[in-house]
Write an enzyme that holds these catalytic residues in place. Sequence first.
Site, PDB file in Angstrom:
ATOM      1  N   ASP A   1     -16.641  -7.323   8.673  1.00 46.51           N
ATOM      2  CA  ASP A   1     -17.184  -7.758  10.121  1.00 46.51           C
ATOM      3  C   ASP A   1     -16.341  -9.242  10.426  1.00 46.51           C
ATOM      4  O   ASP A   1     -16.434  -9.893   9.986  1.00 46.51           O
ATOM      5  CB  ASP A   1     -18.889  -8.597   9.614  1.00 46.51           C
TER       6      ASP A   1
ATOM      7  N   GLU B   1     -14.039  -4.212  12.016  1.00 47.80           N
ATOM      8  CA  GLU B   1     -14.591  -4.414  13.297  1.00 47.80           C
ATOM      9  C   GLU B   1     -14.386  -5.239  14.206  1.00 47.80           C
ATOM     10  O   GLU B   1     -14.089  -6.823  13.915  1.00 47.80           O
ATOM     11  CB  GLU B   1     -16.532  -5.273  13.067  1.00 47.80           C
TER      12      GLU B   1
END
Length: 721
Positions: A399, A452
């Site tokens: 993330d 991401e």
Amino acid sequence: MSETSPHPDAVAALVNARHGDPFALLGPHEGSEGTVVRAFLPGARSVSLVTQGGSKPMRLVQDAGLFEAALDRAPYLLRIDWGDAVQETEDPYAFPPLLGELDLHLLREGTHQDIGRCLGAHPMVVEGTAGVRFALWAPNARRVSVVGDFNGWDGRRHPMRLRHEAGVWEIFVPRVGPGAIYKFELLDPNGSLLPLKADPCAWQAEVPPATGSIVVDTAAIVKPAPRPHPAPPETLPISVYEVHPGSWMRGEDDKALSWEELGDKLIPYCTGMGFTHVEFLPVMAHPFGGSWGYQPLGQFAPHAPFGPPEHFQRLIARCHEAGLGVILDWVPAHFPTDAHGLARFDGTALYEHADPREGFHQDWNTLIYNLGRREVRNFLLGSAIHWLETYGADALRVDAVASMLYRDYSRPHDQWIPNIHGGRENLESISFLQDLSRVIAERCPGKLLIAEESTAFPGVTRKADEGGLGFDFKWNMGWMHDTLHYMERDPIYRQYQHGGMTFGMVYAFTEKFMLPLSHDEVVHGKGSLIGKMPGDDWQKFANLRAYLAFMWTHPGKKLLFMGGEIAQWREWNHDRSLDWHLLDEPRHAGVQRLLRDLNRLYASMPALNALDTDPAGFRWVVLDDNANSVLAFLRFGPDGSPPALVICNLTPVLRQGYRVGLPFGGVWREAFNSDAAIYGGANNGNGGMVHAAEEASHGLDASAALTLPGLSTLILVPAEG
């Protein structure tokens, strides 16, 4: 004062819970008068030494609870009268250090890849005695004690031994076992008492709002056997269903499903829908459910409300038995500031940067890991290995990579510190991500790393040894933003935004991409996917069907957040179940069926998946018909596999006789039509097949005149294919 008596200052420090080396006073000690055993047991009425020769009372030598007695023979037990109960146990201070020199060396170097099985709480048998070894990295603390339900949460009872060479404190507490709740009590470098800290390496945490750590029988959680290595992942169909475990479906009384209940319902749903993988929003223990797991504190513990660790491990095993891969969202960028967590853990900026210009994330009010510190890198690398090995996850989706790569990420010009070269790149984070990819490739071959990452940082999916970051895939955030922006436009204006659907192919092969329609697009007032579509209800559904079909045929692996496949009207709420009742309506059931069919078509056609990252797998046929908002492209598979022609008509106008080039003539089958009645469409199309004539068009040798339903995507394949 006898030769073996401790100095009064040392006794005072012990009694006041300020002694940094309790093993120097407590336990058995040799002297000229023989062996003397000391035990500090505040609150005890009396204590006796119990040996094979009998029982001997220990003398109270300090009113706060310091007892002493000569030891005639070893081994011995302590019999403690607490007034309301009598406890008989081995003496924690009679046991030697347990962490080996190799462990300490690797911890000091920051290269201990099994940190989750080294630090933390681990039940074991030592010298025939069952108990728990506790170990904690806190190099700047003046004193560390383990406290819990086994010692009345009294920090004077079990102060720990410091292994100076690694900054690690340890103690073996006999007769404690799985299920015990514990924390650590620390004195900071100035001697001030810190809030009780949860164990950073705990394998289980209490259900929030409780914040304790729980002892787990870690030896009983056996690493699953590695799965066979698949073909290179870029050549495989990968279709990911992104799931928030607490809100995909709720149980009785609107309670979140347990790991076991989730397995009963989610696994058959995913496999029935044709998804190849399920991706869970972070399952690592987090104090606040509203963070959806993106502010974790337990980097080794599954989130407690859903069940114990062994149940989560079993969920992954059940996914594998059903042929479903598992991806876990993982957050090495930042952590919350909760007092019981990592923040100023030993009274210093231990896990985070000391300077808030480096260590505080202004957008999320979180602290940023100091990835320039080898022990912090080791902690996070150990966490990654833990989820991939101990639990058997197939991939980690990392993330907020963009926030890790740039020192000025989301900061005003005067609120960041340049790197050593004066630049904005975060060299420590880049090095960490490269190390992460190398370690995973070596230690966990076949496991994937997915980034991401929302910027144009070069080489995200290039190998680390070639100067890249080493990820296997990168989320294509640019494609997602451009295409969603296009689809949100009224079709009458789409001719002016045609590049929104085509620009992605300019850079489609610069990285190995995954196309995401993630949870971020259906929260914070953004509405739902169906809600973003323009027009009346009929047009909204048609737009969504056409868009999903475009996505599933576009180069790049696929990811869809739960609820998109049933055209949920409502924006996602992490405290509510998806609106499964919508499937009683044919239009919603039609979108679900469309996605199921797309997944099956995608998986069965090499042209749609095998060359996702190879320019040889794609060719534009109709690129610039912005006036009609029509686009068409060919997808190719490996040599010998049949091609597929994809045609999108993104206005509500039914177009007849629209000529499109094809690589060869003959019969082409309409393998998919998003306007089919079974999906809720108007059932316009080409009757299932078209005849391509040897009439050149769009630079190809053959062509066919097609009927293009309004707001639709068609897939044509050679009839023999």
